[in-house]
Design a protein around this motif. Structure first.
Motif, PDB file in Angstrom:
ATOM      1  N   PRO A 286       0.812  -1.219   0.000  1.00 58.15           N
ATOM      2  CA  PRO A 286       0.000   0.000   0.000  1.00 58.15           C
ATOM      3  C   PRO A 286       0.843   1.266   0.000  1.00 58.15           C
ATOM      4  O   PRO A 286       2.010   1.248   0.403  1.00 58.15           O
ATOM      5  CB  PRO A 286      -0.781  -0.118   1.313  1.00 58.15           C
ATOM      6  N   SER A 287       0.229   2.347  -0.421  1.00 58.82           N
ATOM      7  CA  SER A 287       0.898   3.650  -0.342  1.00 58.82           C
ATOM      8  C   SER A 287       0.929   4.062   1.127  1.00 58.82           C
ATOM      9  O   SER A 287       0.185   3.518   1.955  1.00 58.82           O
ATOM     10  CB  SER A 287       0.116   4.674  -1.158  1.00 58.82           C
ATOM     11  N   ILE A 288       1.747   5.048   1.452  1.00 60.96           N
ATOM     12  CA  ILE A 288       1.836   5.484   2.855  1.00 60.96           C
ATOM     13  C   ILE A 288       0.497   6.077   3.293  1.00 60.96           C
ATOM     14  O   ILE A 288       0.068   5.893   4.440  1.00 60.96           O
ATOM     15  CB  ILE A 288       3.034   6.451   3.089  1.00 60.96           C
ATOM     16  N   GLU A 289      -0.209   6.739   2.372  1.00 62.29           N
ATOM     17  CA  GLU A 289      -1.522   7.277   2.763  1.00 62.29           C
ATOM     18  C   GLU A 289      -2.503   6.142   3.090  1.00 62.29           C
ATOM     19  O   GLU A 289      -3.272   6.212   4.041  1.00 62.29           O
ATOM     20  CB  GLU A 289      -2.092   8.261   1.734  1.00 62.29           C
ATOM     21  N   HIS A 301       5.708   3.321  10.829  1.00 63.06           N
ATOM     22  CA  HIS A 301       5.898   2.351   9.745  1.00 63.06           C
ATOM     23  C   HIS A 301       7.371   2.373   9.360  1.00 63.06           C
ATOM     24  O   HIS A 301       8.001   3.437   9.334  1.00 63.06           O
ATOM     25  CB  HIS A 301       5.025   2.709   8.538  1.00 63.06           C
ATOM     26  N   GLN A 302       7.874   1.173   9.054  1.00 62.74           N
ATOM     27  CA  GLN A 302       9.304   1.057   8.745  1.00 62.74           C
ATOM     28  C   GLN A 302       9.608   1.617   7.347  1.00 62.74           C
ATOM     29  O   GLN A 302       8.803   1.450   6.422  1.00 62.74           O
ATOM     30  CB  GLN A 302       9.655  -0.424   8.778  1.00 62.74           C
ATOM     31  N   ILE A 303      10.770   2.231   7.225  1.00 58.79           N
ATOM     32  CA  ILE A 303      11.217   2.743   5.917  1.00 58.79           C
ATOM     33  C   ILE A 303      12.627   2.211   5.671  1.00 58.79           C
ATOM     34  O   ILE A 303      13.503   2.336   6.537  1.00 58.79           O
ATOM     35  CB  ILE A 303      11.265   4.292   5.924  1.00 58.79           C
ATOM     36  N   PHE A 304      12.841   1.607   4.510  1.00 58.68           N
ATOM     37  CA  PHE A 304      14.187   1.138   4.148  1.00 58.68           C
ATOM     38  C   PHE A 304      14.788   2.139   3.160  1.00 58.68           C
ATOM     39  O   PHE A 304      14.145   2.492   2.168  1.00 58.68           O
ATOM     40  CB  PHE A 304      14.128  -0.235   3.469  1.00 58.68           C
ATOM     41  N   VAL A 315      18.918   7.434  -3.654  1.00 58.08           N
ATOM     42  CA  VAL A 315      18.451   6.428  -2.689  1.00 58.08           C
ATOM     43  C   VAL A 315      16.937   6.283  -2.818  1.00 58.08           C
ATOM     44  O   VAL A 315      16.194   7.270  -2.837  1.00 58.08           O
ATOM     45  CB  VAL A 315      18.838   6.840  -1.249  1.00 58.08           C
ATOM     46  N   TYR A 316      16.512   5.028  -2.881  1.00 57.33           N
ATOM     47  CA  TYR A 316      15.087   4.687  -3.005  1.00 57.33           C
ATOM     48  C   TYR A 316      14.503   4.593  -1.600  1.00 57.33           C
ATOM     49  O   TYR A 316      15.036   3.864  -0.751  1.00 57.33           O
ATOM     50  CB  TYR A 316      15.011   3.352  -3.748  1.00 57.33           C
ATOM     51  N   VAL A 317      13.413   5.329  -1.340  1.00 57.18           N
ATOM     52  CA  VAL A 317      12.872   5.384   0.017  1.00 57.18           C
ATOM     53  C   VAL A 317      11.712   4.374   0.107  1.00 57.18           C
ATOM     54  O   VAL A 317      10.541   4.713  -0.087  1.00 57.18           O
ATOM     55  CB  VAL A 317      12.423   6.818   0.371  1.00 57.18           C
ATOM     56  N   ASN A 318      12.076   3.128   0.391  1.00 59.55           N
ATOM     57  CA  ASN A 318      11.122   2.016   0.343  1.00 59.55           C
ATOM     58  C   ASN A 318      10.178   2.039   1.542  1.00 59.55           C
ATOM     59  O   ASN A 318      10.625   2.013   2.682  1.00 59.55           O
ATOM     60  CB  ASN A 318      11.922   0.700   0.333  1.00 59.55           C
ATOM     61  N   GLY A 319       8.882   2.115   1.274  1.00 64.33           N
ATOM     62  CA  GLY A 319       7.903   2.102   2.370  1.00 64.33           C
ATOM     63  C   GLY A 319       7.016   3.331   2.352  1.00 64.33           C
ATOM     64  O   GLY A 319       6.049   3.407   3.101  1.00 64.33           O
ATOM     65  N   VAL A 320       7.350   4.304   1.522  1.00 63.51           N
ATOM     66  CA  VAL A 320       6.512   5.505   1.461  1.00 63.51           C
ATOM     67  C   VAL A 320       6.061   5.784   0.023  1.00 63.51           C
ATOM     68  O   VAL A 320       6.090   6.920  -0.440  1.00 63.51           O
ATOM     69  CB  VAL A 320       7.208   6.757   2.060  1.00 63.51           C
ATOM     70  N   VAL A 328       3.468  18.081   0.038  1.00 61.17           N
ATOM     71  CA  VAL A 328       3.226  17.190   1.180  1.00 61.17           C
ATOM     72  C   VAL A 328       4.374  16.174   1.288  1.00 61.17           C
ATOM     73  O   VAL A 328       4.821  15.835   2.387  1.00 61.17           O
ATOM     74  CB  VAL A 328       1.860  16.477   1.060  1.00 61.17           C
ATOM     75  N   GLN A 329       4.862  15.700   0.138  1.00 62.42           N
ATOM     76  CA  GLN A 329       6.001  14.763   0.171  1.00 62.42           C
ATOM     77  C   GLN A 329       7.203  15.425   0.848  1.00 62.42           C
ATOM     78  O   GLN A 329       7.881  14.829   1.686  1.00 62.42           O
ATOM     79  CB  GLN A 329       6.367  14.317  -1.246  1.00 62.42           C
TER      80      GLN A 329
END
Ligand SMILES: Cc1cc2nc3c(=O)[nH]c(=O)nc-3n(C[C@H](O)[C@H](O)[C@H](O)COP(=O)(O)OP(=O)(O)OC[C@H]3O[C@@H](n4cnc5c(N)ncnc54)[C@H](O)[C@@H]3O)c2cc1C
Length: 620
Positions: A286-289, A301-304, A315-320, A328-329
């Motif tokens: 799912p998206s972070i929203e 929520h975890q972010i890699f 860098v890829y911000v995995n989880g958001v 907003v981002q």
């Protein structure tokens, strides 16, 4: 050799449209099997591009990569050559759950796939954008004859494999802004959707999303946790001896209540919530929203933080994953430890695209409506590079098999995750983007990542998909496994053979080495096979009994064009479903949701009666 016909048209045995993960495996497979193949794609600089996460494998997906490799595909070798961090996930669980995953150097991965395609004999890689499909025949016997590309040029072929991914009538969303395109910076394909609709295909819409990428120079890593790769990284390909190159770490950080409040306050600006996007996306990704709304009780929520390569700071911000507006981002990152000063290089976005509900396919990925036309990858409602690559490989092989008048290659659910994947698609359809999980496979213990070569390379050899050297490597391994099994059966410890001794929970391979030092010479791969074969013998035997039962149902073939209308006792719902899916066997019929055991029994009785009455020679 490619023939240029007097009309100026190009002629090939197999045409593959789109050089993503499905298209490259499809073209390579068809060409390996001797078909003169062309791979046409909009942009040669995006061959094998990873649209989203710079990683290959993961739970359920890593098993698929091992299977693609066992069938001679490119994905495993490409990631071994270009991976920057390798981890075996679920290592503490049983072997059925072990799932390899690797971070890729995204650019290098793409170059490696392109190089493999370029090196392949029988394969022409060409930059061309397909605008329409060409067919001949009427509604009952329609077949593909080629495609037309931008500029009006024509490619003729009796087999076309469509692997156009997220690009069909694609629309990208970031906040209120909407841009046509299947991937940031790229365009959309409208002609193919039009052609498909004219041919009577049903098209539907899905959506998927991707997170922002940031400049690693602007991350404060001191506020994050390090996540290193495995000390002894294991390669994906059965041909790779080892992984070379330094392992690059990833980093972990978390969202927090302030981030969640910010998202809640801006939900009305998120396309998924404002009504701007109506289609469904992947529930498990799912998206972070979505996460903030669906898991409202969670504080974080975890972010890699995953590097995109060795030679870039991106860098890829995995989880958001998000399609919230840019401001907003930005504001969200100001609140996340380590990312407070991070500079966004690419904003997150969602993309909506057409897919073709996969019940419109036969189990070998050829469409029911148009003979010789195959679909593979995201166009079938799946998501993920691995799922796409697997379908591509099977579609490519099947196109080549059909040309040489051979039976299609359909992997069973007990032979491969790829069999589970394709059977789920064509039998059950999809109501959200489909990704693989180990839980989808009922015979997980048989379908382990470590034995994919033993399961599939013999099939690939028979089909003509693998080169002699890969086959010989497997033969050597099987010989060695048999030799070591022999040793364990002929040596004893504590009054039992070493084979029986190894069945005990506390006895590991290292314990066996103490009893029989020559076992120290056995390779890890062989030791592992012998250990699992012995320790799980009971479970494996039980699964084998169930497999046999299923096999008997699978052997009850339902003739093509079977007249369900004539089966008066069949329930209307069952009749409608069977007519829509047109299963090839009783086993497939039994797996259609809503088909009851009573429906199957009725079908079985009818088929057996029919065979007794009419054609004793017909296969059952
Ligand atoms: C924004 C975004 C987010 C995603 N998020 C996730 C995720 O979270 N998890 C996940 O597992 N997967 C995700 N994916 C999906 C993943 O990228 C795909 O599943 C995978 O790439 C599908 O492979 P494919 O080969 O089917 O298609 P693609 O990799 O999309 O390749 C399609 C190819 O076809 C070419 N093409 C298109 N139209 C034409 C034409 N008319 N003529 C010639 N060539 C054409 C394109 O140029 C491209 O090379 C995401 C994709 C996108 C775009």
């Amino acid at each position: 050799m490619m023939n240029i016909m007097s009309t100026g048209d190009y002629q090939f045995d197999v045409l593959v449209i789109g050089a993503g993960h499905a298209g490259t495996e499809a073209a390579l497979a068809a060409a390996r099997m001797g078909a003169k193949t062309a791979l046409l794609t909009t942009n040669l600089d995006t061959v094998g591009q990873m649209s989203c996460n710079p990683a290959i494998g993961g739970i359920g997906k890593g098993q698929i990569v091992r299977e693609i490799d066992a069938l001679g595909g490119a994905m495993g070798q490409a990631i071994d050559a270009t991976g920057i961090q390798f981890r075996m996930l679920n290592r503490r669980k049983g072997p059925a759950m072990h799932s390899p995953r690797a971070q890729a150097d995204k650019k290098r991965y793409q170059e490696e796939i392109k190089r493999i395609v370029e090196e392949q004999p029988n394969l022409t890689l060409r930059q061309d954008a397909v605008e329409s499909l060409m067919t001949e025949g009427g509604d009952d016997d329609r077949r593909i004859v080629g495609v037309q590309v931008r500029g009006g040029f024509v490619y003729r072929s009796p087999a076309v494999i469509l692997t156009t991914g997220t690009f069909l009538q694609a629309l990208m969303h970031t906040g209120e802004s909407k841009t046509p395109g299947g991937r940031a910076g790229e365009g959309t394909s409208t002609g193919i959707s039009r052609s498909l609709e004219q041919l009577g295909f049903r098209l539907e819409r899905f959506k998927t999303g991707t997170p922002p990428r940031v400049n690693g120079r602007t991350i404060d890593y001191d506020q994050t946790e390090i996540q290193p790769g495995d000390d002894e990284p294991e390669p994906f390909s059965f041909l790779s001896e080892r992984v070379t190159g330094d392992q690059v770490p990833c980093w972990i950080t978390y969202t927090n209540p302030q981030v969640h409040e910010l998202i809640q306050a801006n939900l009305h600006r998120a396309p998924m919530y404002s009504g701007q996007i109506q289609s469904s996306g992947p529930r498990y990704c799912p998206s972070i929203e979505d996460k903030v709304v669906r898991f409202a009780d969670k504080d974080q929520h975890q972010i890699f933080l995953e590097p995109e390569g060795r030679h870039t700071r991106e860098v890829y911000v995995n989880g958001v994953s998000t399609s919230l507006p840019r401001d907003v981002q930005e504001a969200m990152f100001r609140l996340i430890p380590g990312l407070q000063n991070a500079e966004i290089m690419r904003y997150g976005y969602a993309v909506e695209y057409d897919y073709c509900p996969p019940e419109q396919l036969r189990p070998w990925l050829e469409t029911k409506q148009v003979a010789g036309l195959y679909f593979a990858g995201q166009i079938n409602g799946t998501t993920g590079y691995e799922e796409a690559g697997a379908q591509g490989l099977l579609a490519g092989a099947n196109a080549a098999l059909k040309l040489s008048g051979q039976e299609p290659l359909v992997l069973d659910r007990n032979q491969a995750y790829i069999g589970v994947l394709i059977d789920d698609l064509v039998t059950c359809g999809v109501d959200e983007p489909y990704r693989m999980f180990t839980s989808r496979a009922e015979y997980r213990l048989l379908l382990r990542q470590d034995n994919a070569d033993r399961r599939l390379t013999p099939i690939a050899k028979q089909t003509g998909l693998v080169e002699e050297s890969r086959w010989r490597k497997l033969e050597d391994k099987e010989t060695e496994i048999a030799r070591v099994m022999g040793l364990l059966k002929s040596h004893r410890a504590e009054q039992v053979t070493l084979a029986k001794y190894l069945r005990r929970n506390e006895v590991t391979w290292d314990v066996l080495i103490e009893r029989l030092p020559e076992l120290a010479e056995v390779s890890t791969q062989v030791a592992r096979q012998v250990t699992y074969d012995i320790k799980y013998e009971g479970y494996i035997a039980r699964q084998a009994v169930e497999v046999e039962r299923q096999q008997r149902l699978a052997e009850k073939r339902i003739p093509d064009g079977f007249d369900y209308e004539s089966l008066g006792q069949l329930r209307t719902e069952a009749r409608e479903k069977l007519m829509r899916i047109r299963p090839v066997s009783l086993a497939q019929a039994a797996r259609i949701s809503g088909i009851t055991p009573a429906d199957v029994a009725l079908l079985l009785a009818y088929l057996e009666q029919r065979i007794r009455d009419h054609s004793p020679a017909e296969s059952t």
